[in-house]
Design an enzyme around this catalytic site. Structure first.
Site, PDB file in Angstrom:
ATOM      1  N   ASP A 498       0.836  -1.207   0.000  1.00  8.10           N
ATOM      2  CA  ASP A 498       0.000   0.000   0.000  1.00  8.10           C
ATOM      3  C   ASP A 498       0.861   1.244   0.000  1.00  8.10           C
ATOM      4  OD1 ASP A 498       0.926  -0.741   2.533  1.00  8.10           O
ATOM      5  OD2 ASP A 498      -0.702   0.255   3.581  1.00  8.10           O
ATOM      6  N   ARG A 502       5.177   4.335   6.167  1.00  8.53           N
ATOM      7  CA  ARG A 502       4.726   4.222   7.559  1.00  8.53           C
ATOM      8  C   ARG A 502       4.760   2.763   8.036  1.00  8.53           C
ATOM      9  NH1 ARG A 502      -1.078   5.699   5.656  1.00  8.53           N
ATOM     10  NH2 ARG A 502      -1.926   3.654   5.147  1.00  8.53           N
ATOM     11  N   ASP A 503       4.273   2.532   9.215  1.00  4.06           N
ATOM     12  CA  ASP A 503       4.275   1.175   9.790  1.00  4.06           C
ATOM     13  C   ASP A 503       3.149   0.348   9.177  1.00  4.06           C
ATOM     14  OD1 ASP A 503       2.231   2.642  10.836  1.00  4.06           O
ATOM     15  OD2 ASP A 503       2.548   2.075  12.914  1.00  4.06           O
ATOM     16  N   GLU A 504       3.262   0.137   7.874  1.00  3.71           N
ATOM     17  CA  GLU A 504       2.249  -0.657   7.201  1.00  3.71           C
ATOM     18  C   GLU A 504       2.946  -1.518   6.141  1.00  3.71           C
ATOM     19  OE1 GLU A 504      -1.311   1.458   7.221  1.00  3.71           O
ATOM     20  OE2 GLU A 504      -2.485  -0.191   6.440  1.00  3.71           O
ATOM     21  N   ASP A 511      -5.829  -2.638  -2.844  1.00  7.28           N
ATOM     22  CA  ASP A 511      -4.964  -1.712  -3.571  1.00  7.28           C
ATOM     23  C   ASP A 511      -4.371  -2.417  -4.791  1.00  7.28           C
ATOM     24  OD1 ASP A 511      -5.169  -1.339  -0.722  1.00  7.28           O
ATOM     25  OD2 ASP A 511      -3.755   0.312  -0.851  1.00  7.28           O
ATOM     26  N   TRP A 572     -11.375  -6.358  -1.848  1.00  6.68           N
ATOM     27  CA  TRP A 572      -9.998  -6.707  -1.485  1.00  6.68           C
ATOM     28  C   TRP A 572      -9.734  -8.180  -1.860  1.00  6.68           C
ATOM     29  CZ3 TRP A 572     -11.782  -2.217  -0.218  1.00  6.68           C
ATOM     30  CH2 TRP A 572     -10.911  -1.200   0.138  1.00  6.68           C
ATOM     31  N   GLU A 803      -2.339   9.037  -0.866  1.00  8.97           N
ATOM     32  CA  GLU A 803      -3.326   8.086  -0.370  1.00  8.97           C
ATOM     33  C   GLU A 803      -4.740   8.653  -0.427  1.00  8.97           C
ATOM     34  OE1 GLU A 803      -2.640   7.057   3.712  1.00  8.97           O
ATOM     35  OE2 GLU A 803      -3.900   5.267   3.560  1.00  8.97           O
ATOM     36  N   HIS A 825       0.985   6.095  -2.427  1.00  7.85           N
ATOM     37  CA  HIS A 825      -0.050   5.058  -2.391  1.00  7.85           C
ATOM     38  C   HIS A 825      -0.549   4.888  -3.815  1.00  7.85           C
ATOM     39  CE1 HIS A 825      -1.304   3.835   1.641  1.00  7.85           C
ATOM     40  NE2 HIS A 825      -2.411   3.342   1.123  1.00  7.85           N
TER      41      HIS A 825
HETATM   42  C1  BGC Z   1      -4.021   0.841   3.760  1.00 10.03           C
HETATM   43  C2  BGC Z   1      -4.856   0.753   2.529  1.00 10.03           C
HETATM   44  C3  BGC Z   1      -5.690  -0.471   2.660  1.00 10.03           C
HETATM   45  C4  BGC Z   1      -6.601  -0.183   3.802  1.00 10.03           C
HETATM   46  C5  BGC Z   1      -7.717  -1.105   4.014  1.00 10.03           C
HETATM   47  C6  BGC Z   1      -4.969   1.089   4.881  1.00 10.03           C
HETATM   48  O1  BGC Z   1      -4.375   1.330   6.072  1.00 10.03           O
HETATM   49  O2  BGC Z   1      -3.030   1.769   3.667  1.00 10.03           O
HETATM   50  O3  BGC Z   1      -4.335   1.138   1.381  1.00 10.03           O
HETATM   51  O4  BGC Z   1      -6.305  -0.927   1.542  1.00 10.03           O
HETATM   52  O5  BGC Z   1      -5.926   0.091   4.976  1.00 10.03           O
HETATM   53  O6  BGC Z   1      -8.800  -0.350   3.902  1.00 10.03           O
END
Ligand code: BGC
Length: 949
Positions: A498, A502-504, A511, A572, A803, A825
């Site tokens: 995504d 950040r912490d992701e 996505d 998703w 984003e 994003h």
């Molecule tokens: C992500 C998104 C992801 C979403 C789920 C977010 O935190 O960055 O891109 O699809 O969470 O809704």
């Protein structure tokens, strides 16, 4: 003298080759499993080539492939492993090797020639090769080794143990003919032979569902070994295996790191073949020694610290005294974990960026701007005294006061530190086991103004061939294209993420699926998705749903370990079907369908269980978290019922399944999916459509919206997102689609020609407008520079895709600063699909672009556009230019590809090609006049088309 002789020989060979060929048709760009001269582990890898030939309308009627054990054999046209003989077929890709069984480690050579449509024999291609790696685990001798250094992690906010350093010396007693390094790690590795790092790759062996599968890579190290003693060395790091992952810290999950294992492990072996034909294998086992060194902490999210003073000098070279080092730990393999060849292209530095500006912000503190948002690392080149330290903080944006924006990194520390050894020369350093998403770097600890080149930006990405070009006379749109490309690079790092900052940084499926076709136009993503689709399949839930991100580590209860509520969601989970389909369609890849079939059919059964009456009714997705799933994530207008949208996805997936199963000969399944299509459409229309074709929902079902994403705002069926998806998916067709198109147009227009869509609504929005005759509105949206639009981001200085539509607004600044606000994003970059398919007009009408359509949509606001797409069938170009009533198009069609071209005029006599009238040309066929367009079929060649209206 020698050179002259060689030249003569070359000429003679060329002439003699020419003499038996009646045509100059020849195969080029030979690939095996999508790669040039690769290591593969498939026993029957798939071969592909492109064709070149002069003239027009050239095609392949037959081919002959020779595969040989030596170049010498191939030079004599002997295919001792496989001679396909002349095969009557126009296939130029995905041709499976059907020769003799190959042995692990066997290198083979191949070439191909083809016959044209007149059955004239063409020229042989040049010679390419592939080498079989290790198809089974039993080929391996190496063991998993490592060292648990968790106890050495300093107490503090983050748990960051140092990197284990591993080493072993071996003796090579005879001249080496060839040597291969087979290497895999749970976690990340750098591997060295005699002090030299092997390969330029980052982050091997990638992220997988490590409990089921781990990858290895192969390197030719024949030249790295020397007679006598040799030193092998490795540095390991936690990576995705044992490091921090995503937002576990942020959301308060008890477990925040070490999701798959406690510490990183290495499995490596060097298989040597000596000149005398004997063989020897050196491998990781209990005899390896381990110590610590300069990498005192490293983690994807938290960053890397390198204390150069602690580098054990010469540790990876021969002669190092490792007496103080301890024995490694040998860890037993999981017997059910597959060990396979890495299918994708490794992550590498794909671009280097110079500093754009350096600004002093405080004593010893400088702000560096690279002028481009990207993902990767810095390379430092600087001289300082021993023990002096530079601290690097990374950010995507600056606050108005010039300070680094780090709030949007949330719990990712994203700090690198370098402590100098104190060399007389500038020390050069770049981290190996972390990366950041950034444009700005704040450097602290500088004693003086640094040199302009003291830092270089290293953009990292999975190293995939560039496939597309795109340019118009509109600067904003050109910048937008650049933003899309950069954001893809930043988020195609082993898995499609995504965001990179950040912490992701996880493989969010929503996505990935909305962006999937867009991605194919920018890079050759087939190998990348060959990998990720396996990750997706490996991550499938018991109930058949694909997860919301993949890979998805599981806890001991079988729930998502990062956040147990992460399950599945409409929009998703469908990535499992849609991403597979795009590889099938775009690259003519049937094998990926065959391999994914059990997973895909299971998922379809799961979807069907939600629609017993043919329609997924309101509330049916209540079991997802959040309720209804993520909906039209980050939309800015009236919220769309997530259940209504889920139906459009259900229909779309069923359609794709019908096509895919038919293509691989599963007719019964294909028939069943085809039958379902009618059921789903009828159910949808009955439930969600009123007598005027307007989409409606039963709002009462959602009550006060509790538990739904922004449920308190209420839901509707009459939204841009609802119509765009209904049109794009095909669930509405004919009259229904026309009516839906009118509603969509009205909704856009009544909103001042602005969008209201989020992730799920935006991807189909412009294509749906185009499909229902509102190209003018699609142009308004793509060219808009007002909020909310991608143009708005561009005019506000964006160099990447944001984003949110309102990540930054002129009047409010960083609206979502502290929370979720990534500036890299790719989801909204999904408009790339429309830019290539509609604005340039390049789309596939048959698998692998063997049949295409060139149908540019020309409207007001742009006078000129040009671009190209390098498909698996070759490079396709399309450009157009308007001047008054005249339109000039340039079209390039590869050999063996048939194109239906659309010319914007009602009258064929207004069209000329390469200076001649359309009807007079022998290589043009099927000319048809329509109300607004003339169509004609063209084969290979370069064409200048003039339409004089
Ligand atoms: C992500 C998104 C992801 C979403 C789920 C977010 O935190 O960055 O891109 O699809 O969470 O809704």
């Amino acid at each position: 003298m020698k050179r002259v002789k060689l030249l003569w020989l070359l000429c003679f060979t060329l002439i003699s080759m020419q003499s038996w060929a009646n045509t100059d048709i020849r195969p080029v760009y030979l690939r095996t499993e999508y790669k040039v001269n690769p290591f593969v582990e498939e026993s029957s890898p798939r071969l592909s080539w492109e064709l070149r030939a002069s003239g027009f309308n050239q095609s392949q009627q037959a081919y002959r492939i020779l595969v040989a054990s030596s170049i010498a054999n191939l030079n004599k046209h002997i295919g001792d492993l496989w001679d396909s003989e002349k095969v009557e077929s126009n296939a130029t890709n995905q041709v499976s090797y059907q020769g003799k069984a190959l042995q692990p480690g066997q290198k083979v050579y191949w070439k191909v020639k083809v016959w044209n449509a007149k059955n004239e024999e063409g020229l042989w291609s040049t010679i390419n090769s592939w080498e079989l790696a290790k198809p089974t685990k039993s080929e391996w001798t190496a063991e998993w080794i490592g060292k648990d250094l968790n106890h050495l992690a300093p107490k503090g906010e983050y748990h960051l143990p140092p990197s284990p350093y591993l080493r072993k010396e071996v003796k090579v007693t005879k001249p080496v003919k060839s040597a291969r390094l087979y290497i895999s790690s749970l976690g990340l590795h750098n591997f060295y032979i005699n002090g030299e790092k092997i390969g330029k790759d980052y982050f091997g062996s990638g992220w997988t569902e490590y409990n089921k599968r781990v990858y290895y890579n192969v390197y030719d190290v024949s030249k790295n070994l020397q007679q006598g003693n040799n030193a092998f060395g490795a540095i390991l790091s936690s990576g995705w295996y044992s490091g921090y992952l995503a937002y576990a810290l942020l959301v308060g999950t008890p477990q925040v790191d070490r999701f798959y294992g406690n510490f990183p492990l290495l499995k490596a072996q060097v298989d040597v073949e000596y000149a005398d034909g004997t063989k020897e294998v050196f491998y990781t086992d209990k005899t390896w020694k381990t110590g610590v060194g300069a990498v005192i902490e490293s983690d994807f999210l938290q960053g890397e610290t390198h204390d150069a003073r602690k580098d054990p000098k010469g540790w990876n070279k021969v002669g190092f005294d490792d007496n103080q080092w301890s024995a490694v730990e040998v860890v037993a393999d999981k017997s059910d974990r597959a060990l396979e060849m890495y299918p994708s292209n490794p992550v590498r530095v794909v671009k280097e960026l110079p500093i754009k500006s350096i600004k002093k912000i405080a004593d010893g503190k400088y702000m560096i701007d690279f002028g481009q948002n990207f993902a990767g690392n810095i390379r430092l080149k600087h001289k300082a005294k021993a023990g002096e330290k530079l601290v690097f903080r990374f950010g995507e944006m600056l606050h108005i006061d010039g300070k680094l924006v780090t709030e949007n990194l949330r719990r990712a520390r994203a700090i690198d530190t370098y402590i100098f050894r104190g060399d007389a020369q500038a020390e050069v350093w770049s981290p190996s086991f972390t990366f950041h998403g950034f444009q700005f770097v704040e450097v602290s600890g500088l004693k003086e103004e640094p040199k302009a080149d003291f830092l270089t930006g290293l953009a990292l990405s999975s190293d995939l061939e560039t496939a597309g070009t795109f340019k118009t006379d509109n600067d904003m749109l050109n910048q937008l294209y650049s933003n899309i490309v950069w954001t893809q690079l930043a988020n195609y790092i082993d898995i499609p993420t995504d965001c990179p900052q950040r912490d992701e940084r996880i493989g969010w499926t929503g996505d990935a699926q909305v962006y999937m076709r867009s991605a194919t136009f920018n890079n050759d993503v087939a190998p990348f998705h060959k990998k990720w689709i396996k990750d997706l399949n490996d991550s499938q839930w018991e109930n058949g749903a694909y997860p919301v991100y993949a890979p998805i580590p599981k806890n001991d209860k079988g729930l998502a370990a990062i956040r147990p509520s992460d399950t599945y969601s409409p929009g998703w989970s469908e990535a499992g079907i849609i991403c597979t389909y795009e590889i099938f369609k775009g690259y003519n890849d049937h094998r990926i369908v065959e391999e994914s079939l059990p997973y895909m059919t299971k998922f379809m059964a799961f979807l069907k269980s939600k629609a017993p009456q043919g329609a997924m009714v309101e509330g049916i997705w209540e079991d997802a978290t959040p309720k209804g799933g993520f909906g039209d994530w980050l939309s800015v207008g009236q919220k769309t019922s997530p259940d209504l949208v889920a139906n459009t996805y259900y229909y779309y997936c069923t359609k794709l399944m019908a096509e895919m199963t038919r293509a691989i000969g599963k007719d019964q399944l294909a028939d069943a999916y085809t039958k379902d299509l009618e059921l789903i459409r009828a159910g949808f229309k009955k439930h969600y459509m009123d007598e005027n074709g307007k989409l409606k929902i039963d709002e009462k079902v959602y009550g006060n919206g509790d538990g739904y994403v922004e449920g308190q705002n209420g839901f509707s069926g009459h939204t841009q997102t609802a119509y765009a998806n209904a049109i794009y998916s095909g669930i509405l067709d004919g009259e229904d689609a026309i009516k839906a198109g009118q509603f969509l147009r009205d909704l856009v227009q009544s909103n001042g020609d602005k969008l209201t869509t989020g992730f799920l609504g935006f991807k189909p929005l412009l294509p749906a407008l185009s499909k229902t005759g509102s190209v003018d509105k699609a142009y308004k949206l793509i060219l808009s520079e007002e909020y909310p639009s991608l143009g708005y981001e561009v005019v506000n200085g964006a160099t990447s895709i944001w984003e949110r539509w309102d990540s930054f607004t002129k009047d409010k600044g960083f609206v979502h600063n502290a929370a979720m606000n990534s500036f890299s994003h790719y989801a909204f970059g999904s408009v790339n699909e429309w830019m290539f398919q509609n604005l340039l007009g390049i789309s596939a009408t048959a698998n692998g672009y063997s049949e295409i359509q060139i149908k540019p949509e020309i409207s007001s606001g742009i006078n000129e556009a040009s671009g190209s797409y390098h498909s698996i069938s070759g490079k396709i170009s399309s450009s157009w230019k308007k001047t008054g009533n005249k339109i000039v198009q340039h079209i390039e069609i590869p050999v063996n590809v048939k194109a239906t071209c659309y010319f914007p005029t009602a009258n064929a006599s207004k069209v000329s090609i390469n200076g001649k009238s359309l009807n007079s040309l022998s290589y043009v066929s099927n000319v048809k006049e329509g109300a607004e367009q003339v169509t004609a079929e063209l084969g290979s060649g370069k064409y200048e088309v003039v339409i004089n209206n």
